[in-house]
Design an enzyme around this catalytic site. Structure first.
Site, mmCIF file in Angstrom:
data_model
loop_
_atom_site.group_PDB
_atom_site.id
_atom_site.type_symbol
_atom_site.label_atom_id
_atom_site.label_comp_id
_atom_site.label_asym_id
_atom_site.label_seq_id
_atom_site.Cartn_x
_atom_site.Cartn_y
_atom_site.Cartn_z
ATOM 1 N N ASP A 188 1.156 -7.759 2.242
ATOM 2 C CA ASP A 188 1.254 -6.313 1.997
ATOM 3 C C ASP A 188 2.713 -5.875 1.859
ATOM 4 O O ASP A 188 3.285 -5.264 2.758
ATOM 5 C CB ASP A 188 0.564 -5.560 3.131
ATOM 6 C CG ASP A 188 0.317 -4.099 2.795
ATOM 7 O OD1 ASP A 188 0.851 -3.615 1.789
ATOM 8 O OD2 ASP A 188 -0.417 -3.429 3.555
ATOM 9 N N SER B 79 3.902 2.125 8.540
ATOM 10 C CA SER B 79 3.666 1.217 7.423
ATOM 11 C C SER B 79 4.975 0.999 6.679
ATOM 12 O O SER B 79 5.653 1.948 6.294
ATOM 13 C CB SER B 79 2.631 1.808 6.465
ATOM 14 O OG SER B 79 1.355 1.801 7.032
ATOM 15 N N HIS C 66 0.823 -1.214 0.000
ATOM 16 C CA HIS C 66 0.000 0.000 0.000
ATOM 17 C C HIS C 66 0.857 1.263 0.000
ATOM 18 O O HIS C 66 0.386 2.334 -0.393
ATOM 19 C CB HIS C 66 -1.027 -0.013 1.148
ATOM 20 C CG HIS C 66 -0.497 0.258 2.514
ATOM 21 N ND1 HIS C 66 -0.253 -0.739 3.433
ATOM 22 C CD2 HIS C 66 -0.208 1.414 3.158
ATOM 23 C CE1 HIS C 66 0.170 -0.212 4.571
ATOM 24 N NE2 HIS C 66 0.205 1.105 4.426
#
Length: 712
Positions: A218, A647, A83
């Site tokens: 991810d 992240s 992402h």
């Protein structure tokens, strides 16, 4: 009183079960090393951050100004989240060559794809500079205080000798009670190396976002390129892979509950030290307003994206961005309620006042200020979210700022060029007809949810959503802002140079534009009736919060404080651990590939699974990447205190080996930005075994595995 006593009895055993009552996002030069070693860390703080020689910090970068990434090979190979690289993957995608759906894997370095504008930042050094930055500020009040601090920062930055590819950023900590200087080195040639299809990299999509159990691969891979001297350089075919000072060994050892872990990255923003009144306003008023606006926007976009592939690709990244914090805020509200955050804050404030009666005066003033600000803060939430999520109004805002800059003499050729570049990029993924519906629905929400004192004259006509849609669609069709009508013989969305060719005519036409007039009516009312009051009160709140922060540190001698996150490099640590977030509900700390197959829904945009992955699972062709269960681990949870910006952060074991890739938090603990609760707060990581399994077995990219140092 009875409620408070019961609450303390309820909370105390839960807190004592965990080592970190308050979590922690520690400045890497000020690590809580003793506690880290007590929890199982086997390396030293100097191994993590050392400006004099290679250390783990030399393998950790801020990716494109937002996420974190880490170097995992001696050839500058970068690992971050799918992402985080989503915008770049999307930029290389077309309907004919859909890298989002199909994935991408370079066969060699020649096949790696450049990404203009993408950067990575290394932190070369960190120094506390509080005395230098606060020099001459005694007894100063705002705005003079801010001016003197800004002046001191510039003096400090100008006094430092740095390379032309380096910069210095000075950041306040503890609400301006301390300041730290960061020396940053920026690399500008970053190339896409590999990304799994979104059926792996985004598996579970919005349904599974922020929740556990999770089965999302991810991750995506990039590479840093440098000039022949290994220094930062703009993109060039002559650049070569960067040789790092340090890269992370990748561990494929099995994980066990209570294993020590730490996460190293750039957490974005937390507010751990707010008073109870502030938390209550967020929980009951501000978050619900933000959620309501995004709920309308997302539902409208989703209806179109599910039935039209062009729109799905156009809006994929934007939709994910909007949905991310929408869902986070929903979980945050629930978590604040479940963890009794307001009550805990009230109790803590009582304990502080008992030790230092002066704190009561500060808290009384904060309570009054927050209550005075409440109606203006609520309007601020609805207004800002409406403008942000109605792209047509956001465009109008850009043009409004352009006109203001021109008329005040602040717009030069460089500024105009930058604006045209930004607009060209924006229009590429903008659907005026679709956004007319979004705008119509959001205007109805705004008209119905906003107090009458904050609405422009006659704005009540927008209260009916059904009547709004044809009205706003007509305005959109006749608007140059949307690119559906022309100015200077051209559309802004198709030939921006020609549309800008006559500036006077462009501005005159913009001012008469029907969309522009809707926006300016909203803006003028907001800027007159809400923003000045909101801002004035916030300035007073900020000044008092600085005082309250200093009082907390001075009074609570038993608590070890860390500064709130502010996108600077931090270390957080904890243990691999499952959770029991609700009565009779227990989660294991680990998920496996079997869980992907359990969720598999053929053809579904969230839960489809690539045929090759199914075949690998069916054949049990797992190579060295299975664990003691005989299955491939996919994700795991731990008690590390993380937030947005973490992240892509590396999750490391006791020896500093990479064991996972941080990408999310557990739904029940998303309130940890405001109130870390060890019972519920869990970060979610992709297991390195799954990452290597996908690269090796699924993508047939063993050449990338061969670059890495694998710890078995």
């Amino acid at each position: 009183m009875t409620k408070k006593i019961l609450l303390s009895v309820f909370l105390l055993p839960a807190v004592m079960t965990f080592a970190q009552q308050y979590g922690g996002m520690w400045i890497p030069t000020e690590l809580n090393e003793k506690e880290m070693k007590d929890l199982g860390m086997k390396i030293s703080a100097k191994d993590i951050f050392n400006p004099q020689k290679a250390s783990i910090k030399d393998a950790v970068v801020q990716f494109n100004g937002g996420c974190t990434a880490e170097i995992i090979s001696p050839k500058g190979l970068l690992l971050t989240n799918h992402h985080c690289g989503y915008g770049q993957i999307q930029a290389h995608s077309t309907v004919q060559n859909d890298l989002l759906s199909n994935g991408f894997w370079a066969k060699n370095t020649e096949g790696e794809l450049p990404n203009p504008g993408v950067t990575v930042d290394f932190i070369v050094d960190i120094k506390e500079v509080t005395n230098q930055i606060l020099q001459g500020t005694d007894n100063l009040m705002e705005p003079e205080l801010a001016k003197q601090i800004a002046k001191n920062i510039e003096i400090y930055k100008n006094s430092q000798k740095i390379e032309q590819y380096q910069s210095i950023s000075v950041k306040p900590m503890y609400y301006g009670n301390k300041f730290y200087a960061y020396t940053i080195e920026t690399y500008k040639d970053i190339r896409l190396v590999g990304a799994p299809p979104q059926s792996i990299g985004k598996f579970g999509s919005d349904t599974d976002n922020w929740v556990w159990p999770r089965h999302t691969g991810d991750f995506s891979m990039f590479r840093i390129y440098a000039d022949k001297n290994n220094k930062p350089a703009e993109y060039s075919k002559d650049n070569v892979p960067y040789v790092p000072k340090h890269y992370l060994p990748v561990s494929i050892k099995d994980k066990n509950e209570n294993d020590f872990t730490f996460v190293f990255g750039f957490p974005g923003r937390t507010t751990e030290y707010l008073p109870a009144i502030a938390v209550e306003k967020i929980m009951k008023e501000i978050d619900p307003a933000r959620i309501a606006v995004r709920d309308v926007a997302l539902k409208t976009l989703d209806e179109k994206m599910r039935t039209d592939d062009v729109t799905r690709i156009q809006y994929a990244s934007k939709y994910a961005s909007v949905a991310n914090y929408w869902k986070k805020w929903i979980g945050e509200v629930e978590g604040l309620k479940k963890s009794n955050a307001v009550e805990k804050k009230v109790m803590y404030e009582g304990s502080l006042v008992a030790k230092n009666p002066e704190i009561k005066t500060t808290l009384d003033q904060l309570n009054k200020l927050y209550n005075d600000q409440a109606p203006f803060a609520l309007n601020n939430a609805y207004y800002s979210e409406t403008i942000r999520n109605a792209e047509t109004l956001m465009l109008a805002n850009l043009y409004y700022n352009y006109i203001t800059s021109v008329e005040t003499g602040r717009m030069d050729e460089k500024g105009t060029t930058a604006l045209k570049k930004k607009l060209t990029s924006f229009y590429k993924d903008y659907n005026a007809q679709l956004d007319a519906k979004v705008t119509a629905k959001l205007l109805a929400l705004y008209a119905n949810k906003t107090d009458a004192q904050f609405l422009p004259a006659g704005f009540e006509k927008y209260k009916n959503e059904t009547q709004n849609i044809p009205t706003i669609e007509e305005a959109s069709e006749n608007s140059i802002i949307t690119g559906r009508s022309e100015v200077n013989g051209a559309s802004l969305s198709k030939d921006i140079e020609k549309a800008f060719s006559n500036q006077d005519k462009l501005i005159k036409t913009l001012k008469k534009d029907p969309v522009f007039q809707i926006y300016t009516a909203m803006r003028d009312t907001y800027m007159t009736k809400a923003d000045p009051q909101f801002t004035t009160l916030q300035t007073k709140i900020d000044a008092l919060q600085k005082t309250y922060m200093a009082q907390q540190i001075a009074t609570d001698k038993d608590r070890k404080f860390f500064p709130d996150a502010n996108s600077t490099l931090r270390v957080t640590y904890g243990k691999v651990k499952g959770s029991s977030p609700r009565d009779a509900v227990s989660y294991s700390y680990q998920t496996h590939l079997a869980g992907v197959m359990e969720k598999y829904v053929p053809g579904d945009y969230e839960f489809d699974v690539p045929k090759k992955l199914i075949d690998l699972y069916t054949k049990k062709d797992f190579g060295p990447y299975k664990d003691k269960t005989g299955d491939v681990p996919v994700g795991f949870t731990a008690t590390n205190h993380t937030t947005g910006g973490n992240s892509g952060s590396p999750a490391l074991d006791a020896n500093g080996n990479l064991v996972g890739l941080n990408f999310d938090r557990q739904w029940e603990g998303t309130m940890s930005d405001i109130n870390y609760d060890p019972r519920f707060s869990r970060n979610i990581m992709v297991d390195t075994k799954y990452i290597l399994f996908i690269i090796d077995k699924f993508a047939d990219s063993k050449w990338l595995i061969n670059e890495m140092k694998i710890v078995k």
